[in-house]
Write a protein that holds these residues in place. Structure first.
Motif, short mmCIF file in Angstrom:
data_model
loop_
_atom_site.label_atom_id
_atom_site.label_comp_id
_atom_site.label_asym_id
_atom_site.label_seq_id
_atom_site.Cartn_x
_atom_site.Cartn_y
_atom_site.Cartn_z
N VAL A 10 0.97 -1.25 -0.07
CA VAL A 10 0.10 0.01 0.25
C VAL A 10 0.86 1.32 0.02
O VAL A 10 1.81 1.36 0.72
N MET A 11 0.70 2.13 -0.96
CA MET A 11 1.79 3.31 -1.18
C MET A 11 1.01 4.44 -1.29
O MET A 11 -0.09 4.61 -1.73
N ALA A 12 1.83 5.45 -1.16
CA ALA A 12 1.53 6.78 -1.45
C ALA A 12 2.78 7.55 -1.71
O ALA A 12 4.00 7.54 -0.83
N GLY A 13 2.61 8.64 -2.32
CA GLY A 13 3.67 9.35 -2.80
C GLY A 13 4.57 9.21 -3.91
O GLY A 13 4.32 8.09 -4.84
N ASP A 14 6.07 9.61 -4.29
CA ASP A 14 6.85 9.11 -5.07
C ASP A 14 8.13 9.26 -4.27
O ASP A 14 8.23 9.31 -3.19
N ASP A 15 9.15 9.25 -5.49
CA ASP A 15 10.42 9.37 -4.49
C ASP A 15 11.05 10.15 -3.68
O ASP A 15 11.84 9.95 -2.91
N SER A 16 10.54 11.25 -3.91
CA SER A 16 10.88 12.45 -2.88
C SER A 16 10.24 12.38 -1.49
O SER A 16 10.67 12.78 -0.42
N ASP A 17 9.01 11.62 -1.70
CA ASP A 17 8.44 11.48 -0.19
C ASP A 17 7.57 10.18 -0.58
O ASP A 17 6.14 10.26 -0.93
N SER A 29 0.27 8.23 12.41
CA SER A 29 1.54 9.23 12.76
C SER A 29 2.72 9.15 12.13
O SER A 29 3.47 10.05 12.07
N LEU A 30 3.22 7.85 11.89
CA LEU A 30 4.33 7.62 11.43
C LEU A 30 4.36 7.92 9.89
O LEU A 30 5.67 8.08 9.36
N PHE A 31 3.30 8.51 9.30
CA PHE A 31 3.59 8.84 8.05
C PHE A 31 3.28 10.01 7.53
O PHE A 31 2.63 10.59 8.20
N THR A 32 3.71 10.51 6.44
CA THR A 32 3.63 11.85 5.99
C THR A 32 2.30 11.84 5.00
O THR A 32 1.34 12.78 5.06
N LEU A 33 2.18 10.93 4.08
CA LEU A 33 1.05 10.68 3.19
C LEU A 33 0.17 9.80 3.50
O LEU A 33 -1.02 9.88 3.26
N LEU A 34 0.42 8.59 4.03
CA LEU A 34 -0.36 7.38 4.26
C LEU A 34 -1.33 8.15 5.60
O LEU A 34 -2.18 7.19 5.84
N SER A 35 -0.67 8.89 6.48
CA SER A 35 -1.66 9.31 7.41
C SER A 35 -3.13 9.90 6.85
O SER A 35 -4.00 9.71 7.49
N LYS A 36 -2.88 10.30 5.42
CA LYS A 36 -4.30 10.64 5.14
C LYS A 36 -5.09 9.47 4.15
O LYS A 36 -6.04 9.20 4.23
N THR A 37 -4.13 9.10 3.24
CA THR A 37 -4.88 7.87 2.17
C THR A 37 -3.57 7.33 1.32
O THR A 37 -2.44 7.87 1.36
N SER A 38 -4.04 6.22 0.67
CA SER A 38 -2.93 5.50 -0.21
C SER A 38 -3.33 6.27 -1.67
O SER A 38 -4.65 6.39 -1.93
N ASP A 39 -2.52 6.03 -2.57
CA ASP A 39 -2.83 6.53 -3.92
C ASP A 39 -2.55 5.35 -4.79
O ASP A 39 -2.93 5.26 -6.05
#
Length: 153
Positions: free
Chosen positions: A14-21, A100-110
């Motif tokens: 389960v993922m969210a973001g790209d190489d920068s985050d 709270s461990l995640f920057t993007l997965l704290s909201k949703t996965s893409d």
């Protein structure tokens, strides 16, 4: 059975973001000399809740060629109330990652990705003989000869 320099993996991400985050959570099985439960423990903060299943333990039941076939069903889902990401095996909650461990997965996965890979640590042009599963396909004689089935939901 693989050699010490080889392994195979079947997992869901389960993922969210790209190489920068990039935020990822992964679960499935990995095999070297034995088949093990895999959770990406590189991410500190996984809270194990199931005392009956040890992360990294070997599966006790294995498929046999042209015989009994076993499966392992892994799932990853986000609790809508807490926001935590839960990892399950055979509908047993293994534990969770705090939102709270995640920057993007704290909201949703893409996106969700699943599949397998084979790793060969040998050099000098020697190709691995490691197979995914037992190397046989259902078309060779039905589901009774195919093994290492992992299902994701």
């Amino acid at each position: 059975m693989e050699s010490p320099n080889e392994m195979s993996v079947s997992r869901i991400w389960v993922m969210a973001g790209d190489d920068s985050d990039l935020n990822t959570i992964g679960a499935g099985w990995t095999g070297d000399a034995y088949e093990h439960i895999y959770i990406n423990m590189e991410c500190p903060g996984f809270v194990q809740t199931s005392p009956g299943i040890a992360i990294g333990c070997s599966f006790t039941e294995m498929s046999t060629f042209n015989g009994d076939q076993k499966d392992a069903t892994f799932s990853i889902h986000k609790d809508p109330n807490s926001g935590n990401w839960w990892v399950q095996l055979q509908d047993i909650s293994l534990g969770y990652y705090r939102s709270s461990l995640f920057t993007l997965l704290s909201k949703t996965s893409d996106r969700v990705e699943f599949g397998g890979e084979v790793y060969n640590g040998r050099y000098n042009g020697r190709h691995t003989t490691t197979q995914m599963g037992n190397g046989h396909f259902p078309s060779e004689g039905g589901l009774g000869i195919s093994s290492s089935l992992v299902m994701f939901k």
